[in-house]
Design an enzyme around this catalytic site. Structure first.
Site, PDB file in Angstrom:
ATOM      1  N   ARG A  44      50.083  59.862  46.072  1.00 13.74           N
ATOM      2  CA  ARG A  44      51.256  60.729  46.179  1.00 13.74           C
ATOM      3  C   ARG A  44      51.600  61.436  44.868  1.00 13.74           C
ATOM      4  O   ARG A  44      52.149  62.519  44.865  1.00 13.74           O
ATOM      5  CB  ARG A  44      52.460  59.893  46.627  1.00 13.74           C
ATOM      6  CG  ARG A  44      52.531  59.733  48.128  1.00 13.74           C
ATOM      7  CD  ARG A  44      53.747  58.984  48.503  1.00 13.74           C
ATOM      8  NE  ARG A  44      53.936  57.881  47.545  1.00 13.74           N
ATOM      9  CZ  ARG A  44      54.895  56.981  47.605  1.00 13.74           C
ATOM     10  NH1 ARG A  44      55.780  57.041  48.541  1.00 13.74           N
ATOM     11  NH2 ARG A  44      54.990  56.005  46.718  1.00 13.74           N
ATOM     12  N   LYS A 153      42.290  43.204  49.704  1.00 17.13           N
ATOM     13  CA  LYS A 153      43.163  42.188  50.255  1.00 17.13           C
ATOM     14  C   LYS A 153      44.614  42.569  49.945  1.00 17.13           C
ATOM     15  O   LYS A 153      44.818  43.345  49.018  1.00 17.13           O
ATOM     16  CB  LYS A 153      42.833  40.819  49.682  1.00 17.13           C
ATOM     17  CG  LYS A 153      42.979  40.718  48.162  1.00 17.13           C
ATOM     18  CD  LYS A 153      43.085  39.302  47.721  1.00 17.13           C
ATOM     19  CE  LYS A 153      44.530  38.952  47.519  1.00 17.13           C
ATOM     20  NZ  LYS A 153      44.845  38.363  46.232  1.00 17.13           N
ATOM     21  N   ASP A 182      36.322  41.070  48.883  1.00 16.41           N
ATOM     22  CA  ASP A 182      36.847  39.845  48.305  1.00 16.41           C
ATOM     23  C   ASP A 182      36.139  39.739  46.970  1.00 16.41           C
ATOM     24  O   ASP A 182      34.938  39.456  46.920  1.00 16.41           O
ATOM     25  CB  ASP A 182      36.504  38.646  49.198  1.00 16.41           C
ATOM     26  CG  ASP A 182      37.119  37.363  48.652  1.00 16.41           C
ATOM     27  OD1 ASP A 182      36.925  37.103  47.452  1.00 16.41           O
ATOM     28  OD2 ASP A 182      37.782  36.638  49.404  1.00 16.41           O
ATOM     29  N   HIS A 183      36.852  40.006  45.900  1.00 17.65           N
ATOM     30  CA  HIS A 183      36.124  40.194  44.637  1.00 17.65           C
ATOM     31  C   HIS A 183      35.419  38.910  44.171  1.00 17.65           C
ATOM     32  O   HIS A 183      34.510  38.960  43.371  1.00 17.65           O
ATOM     33  CB  HIS A 183      37.007  40.814  43.545  1.00 17.65           C
ATOM     34  CG  HIS A 183      37.922  39.857  42.857  1.00 17.65           C
ATOM     35  ND1 HIS A 183      39.119  39.474  43.371  1.00 17.65           N
ATOM     36  CD2 HIS A 183      37.806  39.203  41.682  1.00 17.65           C
ATOM     37  CE1 HIS A 183      39.707  38.633  42.544  1.00 17.65           C
ATOM     38  NE2 HIS A 183      38.939  38.446  41.509  1.00 17.65           N
ATOM     39  N   LYS A 187      31.262  37.931  42.362  1.00 20.95           N
ATOM     40  CA  LYS A 187      30.959  37.170  41.146  1.00 20.95           C
ATOM     41  C   LYS A 187      29.547  36.599  41.269  1.00 20.95           C
ATOM     42  O   LYS A 187      29.212  35.971  42.269  1.00 20.95           O
ATOM     43  CB  LYS A 187      31.975  36.037  40.950  1.00 20.95           C
ATOM     44  CG  LYS A 187      33.386  36.545  40.620  1.00 20.95           C
ATOM     45  CD  LYS A 187      34.319  35.399  40.336  1.00 20.95           C
ATOM     46  CE  LYS A 187      35.772  35.853  40.317  1.00 20.95           C
ATOM     47  NZ  LYS A 187      36.230  36.446  39.070  1.00 20.95           N
ATOM     48  N   GLU A 221      44.594  29.105  36.811  1.00 18.20           N
ATOM     49  CA  GLU A 221      44.816  30.269  35.945  1.00 18.20           C
ATOM     50  C   GLU A 221      45.860  29.872  34.922  1.00 18.20           C
ATOM     51  O   GLU A 221      46.859  29.236  35.268  1.00 18.20           O
ATOM     52  CB  GLU A 221      45.353  31.437  36.767  1.00 18.20           C
ATOM     53  CG  GLU A 221      44.317  32.057  37.661  1.00 18.20           C
ATOM     54  CD  GLU A 221      44.892  33.250  38.398  1.00 18.20           C
ATOM     55  OE1 GLU A 221      44.976  34.328  37.804  1.00 18.20           O
ATOM     56  OE2 GLU A 221      45.263  33.083  39.564  1.00 18.20           O
ATOM     57  N   ASP A 240      47.481  34.146  48.571  1.00 16.27           N
ATOM     58  CA  ASP A 240      46.931  34.966  47.487  1.00 16.27           C
ATOM     59  C   ASP A 240      45.530  34.517  47.068  1.00 16.27           C
ATOM     60  O   ASP A 240      44.682  35.349  46.745  1.00 16.27           O
ATOM     61  CB  ASP A 240      47.887  34.884  46.279  1.00 16.27           C
ATOM     62  CG  ASP A 240      47.480  35.805  45.145  1.00 16.27           C
ATOM     63  OD1 ASP A 240      47.295  36.998  45.408  1.00 16.27           O
ATOM     64  OD2 ASP A 240      47.329  35.327  44.004  1.00 16.27           O
ATOM     65  N   HIS A 245      39.684  33.976  48.669  1.00 12.35           N
ATOM     66  CA  HIS A 245      38.672  33.626  47.671  1.00 12.35           C
ATOM     67  C   HIS A 245      38.152  32.187  47.832  1.00 12.35           C
ATOM     68  O   HIS A 245      36.955  31.935  47.825  1.00 12.35           O
ATOM     69  CB  HIS A 245      39.224  33.768  46.252  1.00 12.35           C
ATOM     70  CG  HIS A 245      39.865  35.096  45.997  1.00 12.35           C
ATOM     71  ND1 HIS A 245      39.354  36.265  46.464  1.00 12.35           N
ATOM     72  CD2 HIS A 245      40.985  35.444  45.304  1.00 12.35           C
ATOM     73  CE1 HIS A 245      40.122  37.280  46.074  1.00 12.35           C
ATOM     74  NE2 HIS A 245      41.119  36.794  45.372  1.00 12.35           N
ATOM     75  N   LYS A 345      48.833  28.855  39.341  1.00 13.28           N
ATOM     76  CA  LYS A 345      49.116  29.704  38.179  1.00 13.28           C
ATOM     77  C   LYS A 345      49.753  28.821  37.110  1.00 13.28           C
ATOM     78  O   LYS A 345      50.253  27.733  37.409  1.00 13.28           O
ATOM     79  CB  LYS A 345      50.129  30.785  38.556  1.00 13.28           C
ATOM     80  CG  LYS A 345      49.667  31.659  39.700  1.00 13.28           C
ATOM     81  CD  LYS A 345      49.290  33.021  39.191  1.00 13.28           C
ATOM     82  CE  LYS A 345      48.872  33.923  40.315  1.00 13.28           C
ATOM     83  NZ  LYS A 345      47.705  34.730  39.992  1.00 13.28           N
TER      84      LYS A 345
HETATM   85  C1  BG6 Z   1      43.577  38.064  42.908  1.00 15.57           C
HETATM   86  C2  BG6 Z   1      44.943  37.459  43.036  1.00 15.57           C
HETATM   87  O1  BG6 Z   1      43.017  38.290  44.170  1.00 15.57           O
HETATM   88  O2  BG6 Z   1      42.738  37.188  42.163  1.00 15.57           O
HETATM   89  C3  BG6 Z   1      45.532  37.181  41.675  1.00 15.57           C
HETATM   90  O3  BG6 Z   1      45.802  38.344  43.746  1.00 15.57           O
HETATM   91  C4  BG6 Z   1      44.585  36.341  40.846  1.00 15.57           C
HETATM   92  O4  BG6 Z   1      46.794  36.517  41.785  1.00 15.57           O
HETATM   93  C5  BG6 Z   1      43.197  36.953  40.845  1.00 15.57           C
HETATM   94  O5  BG6 Z   1      45.104  36.290  39.528  1.00 15.57           O
HETATM   95  C6  BG6 Z   1      42.221  36.006  40.185  1.00 15.57           C
HETATM   96  O6  BG6 Z   1      40.988  36.651  40.012  1.00 15.57           O
HETATM   97  P1  BG6 Z   1      39.989  36.187  38.866  1.00 15.57           P
HETATM   98  O7  BG6 Z   1      38.765  36.999  39.106  1.00 15.57           O
HETATM   99  O8  BG6 Z   1      40.672  36.491  37.566  1.00 15.57           O
HETATM  100  O9  BG6 Z   1      39.787  34.729  39.045  1.00 15.57           O
END
Ligand code: BG6
Length: 508
Positions: A44, A153, A182-183, A187, A221, A240, A245, A345
């Site tokens: 936008r 996601k 899904d990142h 990895k 984390e 989350d 993941h 976290k």
């Molecule tokens: C994301 C979450 O999908 O993955 C975040 O929304 C999280 O909250 C992150 O911090 C963690 O990714 P990575 O690759 O740093 O472990």
């Protein structure tokens, strides 16, 4: 390789700036991209092409981190020339005529051949709207080149919304055109789980209930939610991190060998595994699922906010920033083997690892009298950081007697190669261009993962009084989480951290 235009919706947002544009650039730099490519930013905000190039590229923080000595300004300029932008009202179907005109122009200019990747890096409420608007202008049709849709996601908010979303998107795009990102699947180490298991003859024979005592997965984390409180409070650790993941990691650890190394075979096996996980009944949630929230703390003499003090978080929030749970998989391979998973976290360090603990030898010849459990034999798979594997076993201490000492055989992933290892987003984007969906979540498995999580969410919703255990920021989560596991005479493996944090645990 086919030419391609990346159409990034939400192009001025955080994800595009921090991850997507840098990933596309790195792919270009490493000469992985096709010669004919372009990037069209859509959102936008009112940017000119020049302003967009500056924001997402020239003034982007990642540019500062480029290796100064080996920078190639000409190549950078050429990359920037391929970035363009159009502002539209994303929920306004008529505005997509502009997208179409722009795509036709770029297609001609860069000789693309009609292949477009639509990347939805937008708030989730647009996930149904954008595909419908694209379809209204025929931009989903594959008559002249392929059209693929990448969705970030969260894919749904619960089981019902995930099913609904799948249904709606599939009215405009076929399943083979949809790439749910899904990142974690991007990895290298998550992919390496499959290679470790299925490319070796030594692990797989042991990979079952006969030899494995239990499996632990820790995803910690050290960061707090920081400025993401507004988003996070509606999500929580279960949605989350766990539903997506961690369930993907569980599927990689638990699945049966696929019949081929392709998307359909691998995703079929993952689905089967997810279906075999025994659901946790709502009434068992209080004992089998521990939720926690970080409280204020002093870490290494510095005060750290509690979750309820974060921006965008209500003062009485009961959203979990930590979740720990135990479950079983009801199939021949895993019957009776407990899986323990925790994710949080504001923990002492950033680490994701899988620990496979093997059973004791049948006759404990050298075990000391009081030693109740032998954790000598563990395979620790370090997903991040310091990616690698450690195999722990007992060896004799030299000298008199039979004293046994743990030793670790260490493999660091970084020793394997010094070529550019693509970051998760780079790998995943490359796969969409190639049309390889192996590392993307299929619709049915996303629904299956929600099916497992659903009773937990329901239990918490229906019984808000279920405890939220406080844990001071910088600790390994609520104390009670150890009960989840210690009842079975084992403990969590806590990777090293030199932090000192408060120890005033509380109930919330
Ligand atoms: C994301 C979450 O999908 O993955 C975040 O929304 C999280 O909250 C992150 O911090 C963690 O990714 P990575 O690759 O740093 O472990």
């Amino acid at each position: 390789m086919d030419g391609v235009i990346f159409v990034i919706f939400g192009a001025s947002g955080d994800l595009a700036v921090r991850k997507l544009i840098p990933a596309i650039f790195e792919l270009h730099k490493a000469e992985y991209l096709p010669k004919n490519f372009a990037v069209l930013g859509v959102s936008r905000s009112d940017y000119s092409d020049e302003a967009f190039r500056s924001k997402v590229f020239f003034a982007n923080e990642f540019i500062e981190h480029q290796d100064k000595e080996n920078r190639d300004e000409e190549m950078e300029k050429e990359f920037a020339r391929r970035l363009s932008y159009i502002p539209i009202q994303t929920s306004e179907p008529d505005d997509y005529a502009k997208v179409k005109t722009e795509l036709t122009k770029l297609d001609k200019e860069f000789n693309i051949g009609g292949n477009y990747i639509y990347y939805l890096s937008t708030p989730p409420f647009l996930y149904e709207t954008i595909p419908a608007c694209l379809a209204a202008h025929g931009l989903n049709e594959e008559n002249d080149g392929w059209k693929r849709l990448v969705i970030e996601k969260p894919f749904g908010y619960d089981l019902e919304t995930a099913i609904e979303l799948n249904k709606n998107i599939r009215t405009h795009f076929g399943e083979d055109q949809i790439y749910r990102i899904d990142h974690y699947l991007g990895k290298e180490t998550v992919q390496n789980l499959l290679v470790t298991r299925f490319a070796n003859g030594i692990f797989e024979p042991l990979w079952n209930r006969n030899y494995i005592e239990h499996v632990q997965i820790t995803n910690a984390e050290n960061l707090t939610v920081g400025s993401r409180g507004g988003y996070y409070d509606k999500s929580g650790a279960l949605r989350d991190m766990f539903q997506n993941h961690l369930m993907q990691i569980i599927a990689h650890i638990g699945m049966e060998p696929p019949i081929a190394a392709d998307a359909a075979a691998i995703r079929d096996e993952k689905l089967k595994l997810l279906k075999s996980i025994r659901p946790i009944k709502e009434e068992d949630v209080p004992s089998q699922v521990i939720r926690g929230q970080y409280t204020p703390s002093t870490i290494d003499k510095e005060r750290v906010n509690g979750y309820r003090e974060e921006e965008g978080v209500p003062k009485d929030s009961r959203t979990e920033t930590f979740v720990g749970l135990k479950f079983f998989i009801d199939n021949w391979r895993w019957a009776g083997v407990p899986f323990y998973v925790r994710s949080g976290k504001a923990m002492p360090t950033k680490v994701t690892e899988v620990v496979i603990t093997f059973k004791d030898p049948p006759n404990a010849l050298f075990r000391k009298e009081k030693q109740v459990y032998n954790d000598n034999n563990q395979l620790i798979i370090r997903i991040q950081p310091n990616e690698g594997l450690v195999l722990k076993f007992g060896m004799k201490v030299p000298g008199a007697g039979f004293e046994v000492k743990d030793v670790g055989m260490d493999f660091h992933y970084s020793d394997l190669t010094d070529v550019h290892v693509p970051a998760a987003y780079e790998r995943l984007l490359l796969d969409v261009i190639k049309g390889d969906a192996t590392l993307y979540a299929r619709g049915d498995s996303v629904e299956e993962a929600w099916r497992f999580v659903e009773p937990i969410l329901n239990a918490w919703k229906k019984n808000p009084e279920i405890r939220v255990h406080g844990y001071p920021a910088g600790t390994w989560g609520p104390m009670v989480v150890s009960k989840l596991i210690e009842s079975d005479k084992v403990t969590w493996r806590n990777p090293c951290s030199n932090l000192t944090a408060d120890d005033n645990y509380s109930e919330l």
